[in-house]
Design a protein around this motif. Structure first.
Motif, PDB file in Angstrom:
ATOM      1  N   LEU A 106       0.694  -1.180   0.046  1.00 11.64           N
ATOM      2  CA  LEU A 106       0.114  -0.076   0.029  1.00 11.64           C
ATOM      3  C   LEU A 106       0.916   1.263   0.061  1.00 11.64           C
ATOM      4  O   LEU A 106       1.844   1.480   0.861  1.00 11.64           O
ATOM      5  N   VAL A 117       1.046   5.776  -0.179  1.00 11.56           N
ATOM      6  CA  VAL A 117       0.230   7.027  -0.314  1.00 11.56           C
ATOM      7  C   VAL A 117       1.243   7.982  -0.859  1.00 11.56           C
ATOM      8  O   VAL A 117       2.478   7.930  -0.409  1.00 11.56           O
ATOM      9  N   ALA A 128      -3.515   7.251  -3.863  1.00 12.36           N
ATOM     10  CA  ALA A 128      -3.144   5.972  -3.024  1.00 12.36           C
ATOM     11  C   ALA A 128      -3.266   4.675  -3.891  1.00 12.36           C
ATOM     12  O   ALA A 128      -4.171   4.806  -4.946  1.00 12.36           O
ATOM     13  N   ALA A 161      -2.818   0.478  -4.332  1.00  9.19           N
ATOM     14  CA  ALA A 161      -2.583  -0.797  -3.521  1.00  9.19           C
ATOM     15  C   ALA A 161      -2.360  -1.790  -4.892  1.00  9.19           C
ATOM     16  O   ALA A 161      -2.795  -1.645  -5.725  1.00  9.19           O
ATOM     17  N   LEU A 216      -7.571   5.052  -0.596  1.00 15.85           N
ATOM     18  CA  LEU A 216      -6.927   3.811  -0.479  1.00 15.85           C
ATOM     19  C   LEU A 216      -7.958   2.598  -0.535  1.00 15.85           C
ATOM     20  O   LEU A 216      -7.694   1.470  -1.050  1.00 15.85           O
TER      21      LEU A 216
END
Length: 185
Positions: free
Chosen positions: A44, A46, A52, A54, A74
């Motif tokens: 993950l 940011v 964000a 993933a 996210l």
């Protein structure tokens, strides 16, 4: 059994976030036989512009599943990435099952699908063009220059030092990657 290892970049992974990723990614495990175990690597990220990302990679025997998604949220990225993984494994499972019926092929150990109706139409991979090429010995910098001159996203060449066939390619982030051919010793 599918275990999930989650790590964060520019973000601390809370227990709630880890549980959410586990819940979304372990759904893939229902497509595998119980004796197949794998580790899903979730990352993950940011970015400073508040987007964000993933991404998950699941190495399986003879197959690697990988999906990534970037958005402004996210949790939305995790949801979309999870959906992509599920579509990938369904598509692969459909092809393996079809091949096994036609040729007796045994691929991954997938659970039998009671609902054998694919969600997407079956894709055919017809070769519409064939090219022959002479591989010129060069280093990876020259190969990248050749690739850029041709306006391609990848370039195949013979490494001048090792005589192995290599491929340079342009990554989604604009940087370059290198695939090196080698033996499986």
């Amino acid at each position: 059994m599918l275990d999930v290892q989650t790590r964060g970049e520019n973000i601390s992974v809370t227990d709630a976030l880890r549980d959410y990723v586990d819940k979304k990614v372990t759904k893939i495990g229902r497509y595998l036989e119980p004796n197949v175990s794998a580790i899903a690597h979730a990352n993950l990220r940011v970015y400073p512009n508040k987007t964000a990302k993933a991404e998950v990679t699941i190495p399986l025997p003879y197959l690697t599943l990988r999906a990534e998604e970037t958005s402004d949220d996210l949790y939305k990225s995790i949801d979309t990435m999870s959906d992509r993984l599920e579509r990938q494994i369904r598509k692969y499972k459909t092809k393996v099952n079809r091949k096994s019926r036609e040729k007796g092929y045994k691929g991954l150990d997938f659970r039998p699908d009671e609902e054998a109706t694919p969600t997407q139409p079956e894709t055919r991979f017809d070769v519409v063009r064939t090219k022959s090429l002479q591989l010129k010995p060069m280093d990876n910098e020259e190969a990248i220059l050749q690739m850029d001159l041709l306006g391609h996203d990848f370039f195949i060449y013979q490494d001048a030092e090792t005589d192995e066939v290599n491929v340079v390619y342009r990554r989604n982030d604009g940087r370059y990657g290198l695939l090196q051919a080698g033996s499986n010793d």
